[in-house]
Write a protein that holds these residues in place. Structure first.
Motif, short mmCIF file in Angstrom:
data_model
loop_
_atom_site.label_atom_id
_atom_site.label_comp_id
_atom_site.label_asym_id
_atom_site.label_seq_id
_atom_site.Cartn_x
_atom_site.Cartn_y
_atom_site.Cartn_z
N CYS A 53 0.83 -1.21 0.00
CA CYS A 53 0.00 0.00 0.00
C CYS A 53 0.87 1.26 0.00
O CYS A 53 0.57 2.22 -0.72
CB CYS A 53 -0.93 -0.02 1.21
N LEU A 54 1.94 1.26 0.77
CA LEU A 54 2.84 2.42 0.78
C LEU A 54 3.48 2.64 -0.59
O LEU A 54 3.57 3.77 -1.07
CB LEU A 54 3.92 2.25 1.85
N CYS A 55 3.90 1.55 -1.24
CA CYS A 55 4.49 1.68 -2.57
C CYS A 55 3.47 2.19 -3.58
O CYS A 55 3.79 3.05 -4.41
CB CYS A 55 5.05 0.33 -3.04
N ALA A 56 2.25 1.68 -3.51
CA ALA A 56 1.20 2.15 -4.42
C ALA A 56 0.87 3.61 -4.16
O ALA A 56 0.66 4.39 -5.10
CB ALA A 56 -0.05 1.28 -4.26
N SER A 57 0.86 4.01 -2.89
CA SER A 57 0.59 5.41 -2.55
C SER A 57 1.71 6.32 -3.04
O SER A 57 1.45 7.43 -3.52
CB SER A 57 0.43 5.56 -1.03
N ALA A 61 1.33 9.32 -5.73
CA ALA A 61 1.80 10.69 -5.47
C ALA A 61 2.81 11.12 -6.54
O ALA A 61 2.79 12.28 -6.98
CB ALA A 61 2.41 10.79 -4.08
N LEU A 62 3.67 10.22 -6.96
CA LEU A 62 4.61 10.56 -8.04
C LEU A 62 3.84 10.95 -9.30
O LEU A 62 4.17 11.94 -9.96
CB LEU A 62 5.54 9.38 -8.34
N GLY A 63 2.81 10.19 -9.63
CA GLY A 63 2.00 10.50 -10.80
C GLY A 63 1.25 11.80 -10.65
O GLY A 63 1.14 12.59 -11.60
N LYS A 64 0.73 12.05 -9.45
CA LYS A 64 0.00 13.28 -9.18
C LYS A 64 0.87 14.51 -9.46
O LYS A 64 0.39 15.52 -9.98
CB LYS A 64 -0.47 13.28 -7.73
N TYR A 65 2.13 14.42 -9.09
CA TYR A 65 3.07 15.54 -9.30
C TYR A 65 3.90 15.39 -10.58
O TYR A 65 4.87 16.11 -10.78
CB TYR A 65 3.98 15.69 -8.08
N GLN A 118 -0.12 9.61 3.55
CA GLN A 118 -1.52 9.91 3.87
C GLN A 118 -2.48 9.23 2.91
O GLN A 118 -3.65 9.05 3.23
CB GLN A 118 -1.74 11.42 3.86
N PHE A 119 -2.02 8.84 1.72
CA PHE A 119 -2.87 8.15 0.75
C PHE A 119 -3.00 6.66 1.04
O PHE A 119 -3.84 5.99 0.44
CB PHE A 119 -2.32 8.33 -0.68
N CYS A 120 -2.17 6.12 1.92
CA CYS A 120 -2.11 4.67 2.15
C CYS A 120 -3.16 4.22 3.16
O CYS A 120 -3.01 4.41 4.36
CB CYS A 120 -0.71 4.26 2.61
N THR A 121 -4.19 3.59 2.67
CA THR A 121 -5.29 3.10 3.51
C THR A 121 -4.79 2.11 4.56
O THR A 121 -5.16 2.19 5.73
CB THR A 121 -6.36 2.41 2.64
N VAL A 122 -3.94 1.19 4.15
CA VAL A 122 -3.51 0.11 5.04
C VAL A 122 -2.57 0.61 6.14
O VAL A 122 -2.83 0.40 7.33
CB VAL A 122 -2.87 -1.05 4.25
#
Length: 145
Positions: A53-57, A61-65, A118-122
């Motif tokens: 989950c942290l890696c996906a988040s 975030a990398l894609g968002k920016y 903060q994006f990581c649900t798990v």
């Protein structure tokens, strides 16, 4: 649809984790000498969920920016401790994430790092402590607990 699984004991401490028709099942087992080590332990499954989950988040975030991180890899481990009753517990999880690109190639990496967790649900749920309700039923469906 809320995430759900079905777990069935195969033998001893070996369990089959069924994620539904869309995904292959996973075998989980305790390491020797308790189990036979024929699959990842429940602790490994938990740290896999947290670090995935942290890696996906981070990728999100990398894609968002619009930053090219060059790929994301992680190594994670759990610190096993005894609580006051001397029962084994996960006392912490350490996750080390490595990007495939240098920080110099990502001009907005500071913004990415400031918010990706903060994006990581798990991981955010585990950090906060997730309430767990447990019910036990017998073969007739009678609730025992």
């Amino acid at each position: 649809m809320a995430p759900s699984i079905t777990i069935t004991q195969v033998e001893g401490f070996k369990f089959l984790i069924d994620f539904g028709a869309a995904f292959p099942a996973l075998v989980s087992d305790e390491p020797e000498p308790i189990g036979r080590g024929e699959g990842p332990s429940p602790e490994q499954v938990l740290i896999a969920g947290v670090s995935n989950c942290l890696c996906a988040s981070l990728a999100f975030a990398l894609g968002k920016y619009r930053q090219d991180g060059g790929g994301v890899t992680a190594r994670a481990s759990a610190r096993i401790e005894r609580n006051a009753e001397q029962r084994l517990r996960i006392g912490g999880i350490d996750v080390e994430i490595t990007l495939g690109a240098s920080a110099a190639a990502m001009p907005r990496i500071t913004q990415v790092l400031a918010q990706f967790e903060q994006f990581c649900t798990v991981s955010e749920s585990v950090k906060a402590g997730i309430p767990i309700t447990v019910a036990v039923r017998d073969a007739t469906g009678e609730r025992l607990k």
